[in-house]
Design an enzyme around this catalytic site. Structure first.
Site, PDB file in Angstrom:
ATOM      1  N   ASP A   1      44.146  44.351  66.720  1.00  0.00           N
ATOM      2  CA  ASP A   1      42.713  44.438  66.446  1.00  0.00           C
ATOM      3  C   ASP A   1      42.422  44.183  64.974  1.00  0.00           C
ATOM      4  O   ASP A   1      43.165  44.650  64.101  1.00  0.00           O
ATOM      5  CB  ASP A   1      42.217  45.852  66.780  1.00  0.00           C
ATOM      6  CG  ASP A   1      41.238  45.860  67.927  1.00  0.00           C
ATOM      7  OD1 ASP A   1      40.627  44.806  68.217  1.00  0.00           O
ATOM      8  OD2 ASP A   1      41.088  46.930  68.544  1.00  0.00           O
TER       9      ASP A   1
ATOM     10  N   GLU B   1      33.450  45.057  77.519  1.00  0.00           N
ATOM     11  CA  GLU B   1      33.519  46.526  77.548  1.00  0.00           C
ATOM     12  C   GLU B   1      32.146  47.115  77.837  1.00  0.00           C
ATOM     13  O   GLU B   1      31.133  46.718  77.226  1.00  0.00           O
ATOM     14  CB  GLU B   1      34.036  47.060  76.191  1.00  0.00           C
ATOM     15  CG  GLU B   1      34.036  48.584  76.134  1.00  0.00           C
ATOM     16  CD  GLU B   1      34.872  49.181  75.012  1.00  0.00           C
ATOM     17  OE1 GLU B   1      35.509  48.421  74.258  1.00  0.00           O
ATOM     18  OE2 GLU B   1      34.888  50.419  74.914  1.00  0.00           O
TER      19      GLU B   1
HETATM   20  O1  KIV Z   1      40.838  49.420  70.308  1.00  0.00           O
HETATM   21  C1  KIV Z   1      40.961  49.377  71.550  1.00  0.00           C
HETATM   22  O2  KIV Z   1      41.704  50.151  72.155  1.00  0.00           O
HETATM   23  C2  KIV Z   1      40.171  48.393  72.273  1.00  0.00           C
HETATM   24  C3  KIV Z   1      40.267  48.380  73.765  1.00  0.00           C
HETATM   25  C4  KIV Z   1      39.651  49.572  74.360  1.00  0.00           C
HETATM   26  C5  KIV Z   1      39.741  47.125  74.338  1.00  0.00           C
HETATM   27  O3  KIV Z   1      39.503  47.616  71.676  1.00  0.00           O
END
Ligand code: KIV
Length: 290
Positions: free
Chosen positions: A91, A189
């Site tokens: 991320d 989401e």
């Molecule tokens: O940070 C995370 O865990 C996410 C998922 C829930 C898609 O972005």
């Protein structure tokens, strides 16, 4: 399925996921934030996400906004050391992809240099330019729209998105623009199931749903939610497959009780002196007592 078996394990790549979308084969994705969770998840799922949810799940923050690049790099490195066969997605945290294309590319490139196969970033059409800049540098991007946790303040809480005509159409446009910008997959989401189904039907790239109904190309849930390791409010879209918190606490209590009752350790968990040394030790007296 296991890394320890002699059977060859096929690494999951972006073309593999694209083929599965075309074949209608469902994709599984969960989070991992360290080597232990990565080793549990890797033989089971297709995509491991080092999510910025590490902030609220593991680091004690209320939301993902305080998560920094340094934190993401640290957790990604731990997961990457396990060399997963699953596609490893990292991320991009809040403010790491907003300020300039140069900074965005450097941050995302750093994630790839630490072992990620791709990055994920939140946001709709407004982020399409940054997605293009990354894809131009050979950095694969997974998009993420709908209830995007980094927008919690704009949304006024963690609320399902796409419930009005304008919002629903904007989300479909966002999905289309992100695909056009080069995203290889899209997380949907917290959106109504019908909207996610329509996006999945119209896009050529896979959609990965979380709180987006059953008709996405795949599903993602946070590891700790699947295993019942999180406390407090459980969102409607979570199904826990174990009561992990209670299970682990019970095992730990059992150990603590054994220690208190001198039932642990036994000889089985202890090292022994060689025979000849036992007498020497028994006959030894402290020099201070002579
Ligand atoms: O940070 C995370 O865990 C996410 C998922 C829930 C898609 O972005």
């Amino acid at each position: 399925m296991s890394h320890n078996s002699d059977a060859p394990v096929e690494p999951i790549t972006i073309p593999v996921l694209q083929r599965w979308k075309e074949e209608g084969r469902r994709i599984t994705m969960t989070t991992a934030y360290d080597a232990v969770t990565a080793r549990i998840a890797d033989p089971v799922v297709d995509i491991i996400l080092v999510g910025d949810s590490v902030g609220n799940v593991c680091l004690g923050f209320d939301d993902t906004l305080p998560v920094s690049m340094a934190m993401m790099n640290h957790h990604l490195e731990a997961v990457a050391r396990t060399k997963p066969r699953a596609l490893l997605v990292a991320d991009m945290p809040f403010l790491s992809f907003h300020l300039s294309p140069e900074e965005t590319i450097r941050n995302a490139g750093g994630l790839l240099q630490r072992g990620a196969d791709a990055v994920k970033l939140e946001g709709g059409s407004r982020r399409a330019g940054m997605v293009r800049a990354l894809v131009d540098c050979e950095i694969p991007v997974m998009g993420h729209i709908g209830l995007t946790p980094q927008s919690v303040n704009v949304m006024g809480g963690f609320k399902v998105q796409g419930r009005t005509t304008d919002d629903a159409l904007r989300l479909l446009d966002d999905a289309d623009h992100l695909q056009d910008a080069g995203c290889f997959a899209l997380v949907l989401e917290g959106v109504p199931a019908e909207l996610a189904a329509r996006a999945t039907e119209t896009l050529t790239i896979p959609t990965i749903g979380i709180g987006a109904g059953p008709d996405c190309s795949g599903q993602v849930l946070v590891f700790h939610d699947v295993l019942g390791l999180t406390l407090g409010h459980r969102p409607k879209f979570v199904r826990a497959y174990a009561n992990g918190f209670a299970l682990l606490q019970q095992a730990l209590s059992h150990w603590a009780a054994d220690v208190r009752q001198a039932a642990f350790p036994t000889h089985q968990q202890s090292y022994r002196l060689p025979d000849g040394l036992r007498d020497t030790i028994a006959n030894w007296t402290p020099s201070s007592s002579t």
